[in-house]
Design a protein around this motif. Structure first.
Motif, short mmCIF file in Angstrom:
data_model
loop_
_atom_site.label_atom_id
_atom_site.label_comp_id
_atom_site.label_asym_id
_atom_site.label_seq_id
_atom_site.Cartn_x
_atom_site.Cartn_y
_atom_site.Cartn_z
N GLY B 118 0.83 -1.20 0.00
CA GLY B 118 0.00 0.00 0.00
C GLY B 118 0.86 1.25 0.00
N LYS B 119 0.19 2.37 0.28
CA LYS B 119 0.87 3.67 0.22
C LYS B 119 1.88 3.84 1.35
CE LYS B 119 -3.41 5.77 -1.43
NZ LYS B 119 -4.53 6.63 -1.02
N ASN B 120 1.88 2.92 2.31
CA ASN B 120 2.85 3.03 3.40
C ASN B 120 3.94 1.98 3.31
OD1 ASN B 120 1.16 0.91 3.94
ND2 ASN B 120 0.89 1.36 6.11
N HIS B 121 4.20 1.47 2.11
CA HIS B 121 5.24 0.44 2.00
C HIS B 121 6.57 0.92 2.59
CE1 HIS B 121 8.41 -2.07 0.31
NE2 HIS B 121 7.51 -3.04 0.36
N HIS B 122 6.87 2.20 2.42
CA HIS B 122 8.15 2.72 2.94
C HIS B 122 8.22 2.69 4.46
CE1 HIS B 122 5.37 6.12 2.89
NE2 HIS B 122 6.13 6.73 3.76
N ARG B 123 7.08 2.50 5.11
CA ARG B 123 7.06 2.43 6.58
C ARG B 123 6.91 1.01 7.11
NH1 ARG B 123 6.13 7.62 9.07
NH2 ARG B 123 7.70 8.76 7.92
N VAL B 124 6.04 0.22 6.48
CA VAL B 124 5.68 -1.07 7.09
C VAL B 124 5.90 -2.28 6.18
CG1 VAL B 124 3.95 0.07 8.55
CG2 VAL B 124 3.23 -0.99 6.40
N GLY B 125 6.35 -2.06 4.94
CA GLY B 125 6.55 -3.19 4.03
C GLY B 125 5.25 -3.74 3.50
N THR B 126 5.29 -5.03 3.11
CA THR B 126 4.10 -5.64 2.49
C THR B 126 3.16 -6.26 3.53
OG1 THR B 126 5.12 -7.80 2.32
CG2 THR B 126 5.50 -6.28 0.48
N PHE B 127 2.00 -6.72 3.04
CA PHE B 127 1.00 -7.39 3.88
C PHE B 127 1.62 -8.61 4.59
CE2 PHE B 127 -2.75 -9.96 4.80
CZ PHE B 127 -3.68 -9.01 5.16
N GLY B 128 2.46 -9.32 3.85
CA GLY B 128 3.04 -10.55 4.38
C GLY B 128 3.84 -10.34 5.67
N ARG B 129 4.41 -9.16 5.85
CA ARG B 129 5.16 -8.87 7.07
C ARG B 129 4.28 -8.86 8.31
NH1 ARG B 129 10.27 -6.44 7.09
NH2 ARG B 129 9.76 -5.48 9.08
N HIS B 130 2.98 -8.71 8.11
CA HIS B 130 2.06 -8.59 9.24
C HIS B 130 1.24 -9.85 9.47
CE1 HIS B 130 3.32 -4.45 9.26
NE2 HIS B 130 3.32 -4.57 7.95
N VAL B 131 1.59 -10.89 8.68
CA VAL B 131 0.94 -12.19 8.86
C VAL B 131 1.70 -12.95 9.93
CG1 VAL B 131 0.37 -14.39 7.76
CG2 VAL B 131 0.14 -12.25 6.46
N ARG B 132 0.99 -13.27 11.02
CA ARG B 132 1.65 -14.01 12.11
C ARG B 132 1.68 -15.50 11.82
NH1 ARG B 132 1.22 -11.79 17.53
NH2 ARG B 132 0.38 -13.82 18.07
N SER B 133 0.59 -15.98 11.25
CA SER B 133 0.54 -17.39 10.88
C SER B 133 -0.61 -17.59 9.90
CB SER B 133 0.32 -18.28 12.11
OG SER B 133 -0.86 -17.88 12.78
N LEU B 134 -0.62 -18.73 9.26
CA LEU B 134 -1.71 -19.06 8.34
C LEU B 134 -1.84 -20.57 8.25
CD1 LEU B 134 -0.34 -20.08 5.40
CD2 LEU B 134 0.15 -17.66 5.24
N ALA B 135 -3.00 -21.02 7.78
CA ALA B 135 -3.20 -22.46 7.58
C ALA B 135 -3.38 -22.71 6.09
CB ALA B 135 -4.41 -22.95 8.35
N LEU B 136 -2.77 -23.77 5.64
CA LEU B 136 -2.76 -24.11 4.23
C LEU B 136 -3.27 -25.53 4.05
CD1 LEU B 136 -1.62 -22.67 1.66
CD2 LEU B 136 0.46 -24.01 2.02
N ARG B 137 -4.34 -25.66 3.25
CA ARG B 137 -4.85 -27.01 2.96
C ARG B 137 -4.16 -27.48 1.69
NH1 ARG B 137 -7.69 -30.88 5.67
NH2 ARG B 137 -8.89 -29.22 6.63
N ARG B 138 -3.53 -28.64 1.77
CA ARG B 138 -2.80 -29.16 0.61
C ARG B 138 -3.44 -30.45 0.12
NH1 ARG B 138 2.43 -27.10 -0.97
NH2 ARG B 138 3.48 -29.09 -0.54
N SER B 139 -3.00 -30.91 -1.04
CA SER B 139 -3.62 -32.10 -1.61
C SER B 139 -3.20 -33.38 -0.90
CB SER B 139 -3.32 -32.21 -3.11
OG SER B 139 -1.93 -32.24 -3.31
N ASP B 140 -2.29 -33.28 0.09
CA ASP B 140 -2.00 -34.45 0.91
C ASP B 140 -3.11 -34.68 1.92
OD1 ASP B 140 -1.63 -32.45 2.76
OD2 ASP B 140 0.52 -32.74 3.00
N GLY B 141 -4.15 -33.80 1.88
CA GLY B 141 -5.30 -33.97 2.75
C GLY B 141 -5.12 -33.32 4.11
N ARG B 142 -3.96 -32.73 4.35
CA ARG B 142 -3.71 -32.14 5.66
C ARG B 142 -3.75 -30.63 5.63
NH1 ARG B 142 1.80 -34.04 6.51
NH2 ARG B 142 1.76 -32.50 8.20
#
Lengths: 246, 443
Positions: B118-142
């Motif tokens: 966003g317009k504050n990239h020079h201050r805080v970087g991208t969205f990904g920097r503020h992601v603490r964790s996430l869950a990913l469903r994969r084709s291994d079923g987990r």
């Protein structure tokens, strides 16, 4: 002031979710009942984050009528006075899908009609002495005329509408409103893979439902145009109706 | 048959073989699929969210909040929750998203998959920097729990991973505190590209949000003239946090005719917009909505571009020599007859993203919307790619619908092989097939 207390049966259903969210944002106390434990707990966290002051859940299958008294008792325990009970569970099958499976046909009737009558009656009795409150039930525009493509589903909804009309007469003098909600097709998981013309969003239908409950309406067509569509459909003579393919 | 999902540019056209609506994030099952892409609100411009001939898994119903700590500003929600809905819930409690794009109609899953800025990239970087964790469903079923400390490689591949590492089911982010909905904004006129970049550098020191609109129809000394916009939240509590949200003011009812946004009308618009501000500096106080989301007031504005659709070109080039590079890019576009009334320039800061394929790099980034015209335009953009690539720059997949496979792989050569190791075999997209197909034999 005591916050509004709302009971939602079938709380993980597509229409119940946005209705429950609307009450959550008003800071309501919610008692939720559904079959799927994981979806129910997700729903409960969602409603708490959206402002509900308290959310209690119960996992049960509405087909198990032996537990209906327990459900009403638990709801009373959470809510004290029940301001609104919304009965929103239901399943949809075209006649074709169940035509040769009469057991499945009867199961549909049990889920959509028998269990609803049982719960509505029990909640009515439990709320009788409150002097106020709303019993709101989702039926369908499909309950108004028998159609060859959807007559078991239609009959299940017609039975409930008929029952509610009677209940309304009984509970009106006691200050309790009995609301029959008749939506047209709504874009929910229930209609997945069944493309429909005139499909409404669940959010729009939920807004109508909350408004109808607030106003003490006793019959709601949602979206609004179904009132006019059904006024015409009711006038179609049976000799023509029986030739319609849909 | 249900209409196939489109991207925001409505180009390229695409037909999904199957469209599946996910009702609950925890029920997503990839074990019986071989070509799936998750689809949120379709705000990416090109084909990263499309899957021609494959399965499109629509995630918009998966929008439940799983937890929200009003004291710490940490929120975890299903991936289909939009920033618009999220803000309605968190702003009244004094929180805002650390990073927001120019529309609030994007999902959390999309924000992660494209590692938006966003317009504050020079201050805080991208969205990904503020992601603490996430869950990913994969084709291994987990379901794989990913964070900076757990499944780290998958976490890094998923941020900016264009949805190819699996289906993101929930995301937990850290919000930033705000005391008011009000923004103090200044708009400064710059008569040339050089002046505009100098003003940007100055503004980045004092202001949290900076972005410049440039008039790309000017040539010679006026090339790159424009308005530098800078803003910041009011720091004093003023009771506005519970304020109302606007619905759309207008809805574009039908596709516009092709002349509507033609070079002539765009040139006129740009001149009017630039000259609308008479003084060199204009100060205003405004609500966060018109500041961050000026176009959200017009629903479906992309239809104004008509039948052929539109696309966006976004590149980043190093600051060193950046002005000269931008001049060459803009001249090349002019030479190719490209006209744009939404051209913005921004300087990315030094903060790095955890995302492997994340687009932003320190330097100048230029973004242009353009109606799709024809061969000349595509040739000019290919030429721009070469200019950008030559100085070590790259283009943004979330906006792209046309970069060549060889060019893309070369721009992302430092990370692409490492990224490919984390792709889920059940996931694919029109974009990914386009940028991998012709170079398959090299792999």
């Amino acid at each position: 002031m005591k916050s509004l207390s709302v009971v939602v049966i079938g709380a993980t259903s597509g229409i119940a979710q946005p209705v429950a969210r609307a009450y959550a944002s008003r800071g309501a106390t919610l008692f939720l009942l559904a079959r799927n434990a994981e979806a129910l707990s997700t729903t409960a966290s969602d409603l708490l984050a959206r402002g509900a002051s308290r959310v209690e859940t119960m996992v049960a299958d509405v087909q198990d009528s032996a537990r209906h008294d327990e459900i009403v008792h638990a709801a009373k325990g959470t809510c004290g006075t029940i301001d609104v009970v919304l009965i929103a569970h239901g399943i949809l099958r075209n006649q074709q899908e169940i035509d040769h499976d009469v057991d499945e046909m009867l199961r549909l009737f049990e889920v959509n009609a028998t269990s609803v009558l049982s719960l509505a009656q029990r909640f009515g009795l439990a709320m009788e002495s409150q002097g106020a409150g709303t019993i709101a039930v989702i039926t369908s525009v499909a309950g108004e005329r028998g159609r060859r493509s959807l007559y078991t589903y239609g009959a299940s909804k017609a039975a409930v509408s008929h029952f509610l009309a009677g209940m309304r007469g009984r509970y009106k003098p006691l200050g309790i409103n009995v609301l029959d909600i008749r939506p047209g097709p709504v874009d929910t998981p229930m209609l997945a893979g069944r493309p429909q013309p005139l499909i409404a969003t669940a959010d729009a239908v939920a807004r109508d439902i909350v408004k109808a409950i607030d106003r003490g309406t006793w019959l709601l067509y949602t979206p609004w145009y179904w009132r006019f569509v059904m006024a015409i459909v009711r006038l179609i003579p049976e000799r023509i109706m029986m030739r319609l393919k849909y | 048959m249900e209409q196939s999902p489109t991207s925001w540019g409505r180009y390229p056209q695409s037909h999904a073989a199957r469209i599946v609506d996910a009702s609950w994030a925890h029920e997503v099952d990839l074990t019986r699929h071989h070509s799936v892409i998750a689809y949120g609100l379709g705000r990416s411009y090109g084909d990263v969210c499309l899957n021609d001939g494959g399965t499109v898994l629509r995630m918009h119903r998966c929008d439940r909040i799983l937890s929200f700590d009003r004291q710490t500003g940490v929120i975890r929600a299903e991936a289909g929750l939009s920033i618009a809905d999220l803000l309605r819930i968190v702003v009244p409690h004094g929180w805002f998203v650390a990073v927001t794009p120019g529309t609030k109609f994007v999902t959390l899953g999309g924000a992660v998959a494209n590692d938006i800025h966003g317009k504050n990239h020079h201050r805080v970087g991208t969205f990904g920097r503020h992601v603490r964790s996430l869950a990913l469903r994969r084709s291994d079923g987990r379901e794989h729990l990913c964070s900076a400390t757990e499944n780290q490689e998958l976490f890094q591949a998923t941020i900016g991973g264009m949805g190819l590492t699996g289906v993101i089911t929930w995301v937990e982010i850290a919000l930033i505190p705000i005391a008011s909905r009000r923004i103090e904004q200044e708009s400064i006129k710059a008569r040339s590209l050089g002046e505009l970049i100098r003003l940007t550098d100055e503004s980045d020191v004092e202001w949290d949000y900076t972005v410049s609109w440039i008039d790309v129809m000017q040539r010679g000394a006026s090339l790159g003239r424009g308005l530098v916009l800078r803003g910041r939240f009011h720091e004093q509590a003023d009771g506005t946090l519970g304020g109302p949200w606007n619905g759309p003011l207008l809805r574009v009812p039908i596709q516009g005719p092709s002349w509507l946004l033609s070079p002539l009308t765009i040139k006129a618009f740009n001149a009017v917009w630039y000259n609308r501000q008479i003084s060199r500096l204009s100060r205003t106080n405004m609500d966060l909505e018109p500041f961050f989301y000026p176009l959200d007031g017009v629903e479906r504005w992309n239809l104004l571009y008509g039948q052929r659709g539109m696309m966006q070109y976004q590149c980043v080039v190093p600051s060193e020599g950046g002005e000269d590079t931008m001049r060459r890019v803009l001249s090349t576009m002019q030479g190719g007859g490209i006209s744009s009334f939404l051209a913005v320039l921004k300087k990315f800061g030094m903060l790095t993203s955890p995302g492997l394929m994340s687009f932003p790099r320190p330097g100048l980034t230029l973004t242009l919307d353009m109606p799709i015209t024809g061969r000349r335009m595509f040739d000019a953009l290919d030429h721009c790619d070469r200019i950008v690539h030559e100085v070590g720059g790259r283009v943004y997949p979330a906006k792209d619908a046309r970069v060549s496979a060889a060019m893309f792989r070369s721009m992302y050569a430092d990370v692409i092989e490492r990224f490919e190791a984390s792709i889920d075999p059940a996931m694919s997209s029109s974009f990914w097939r386009r940028v991998t197909s012709s170079t398959k034999e090299i792999i």
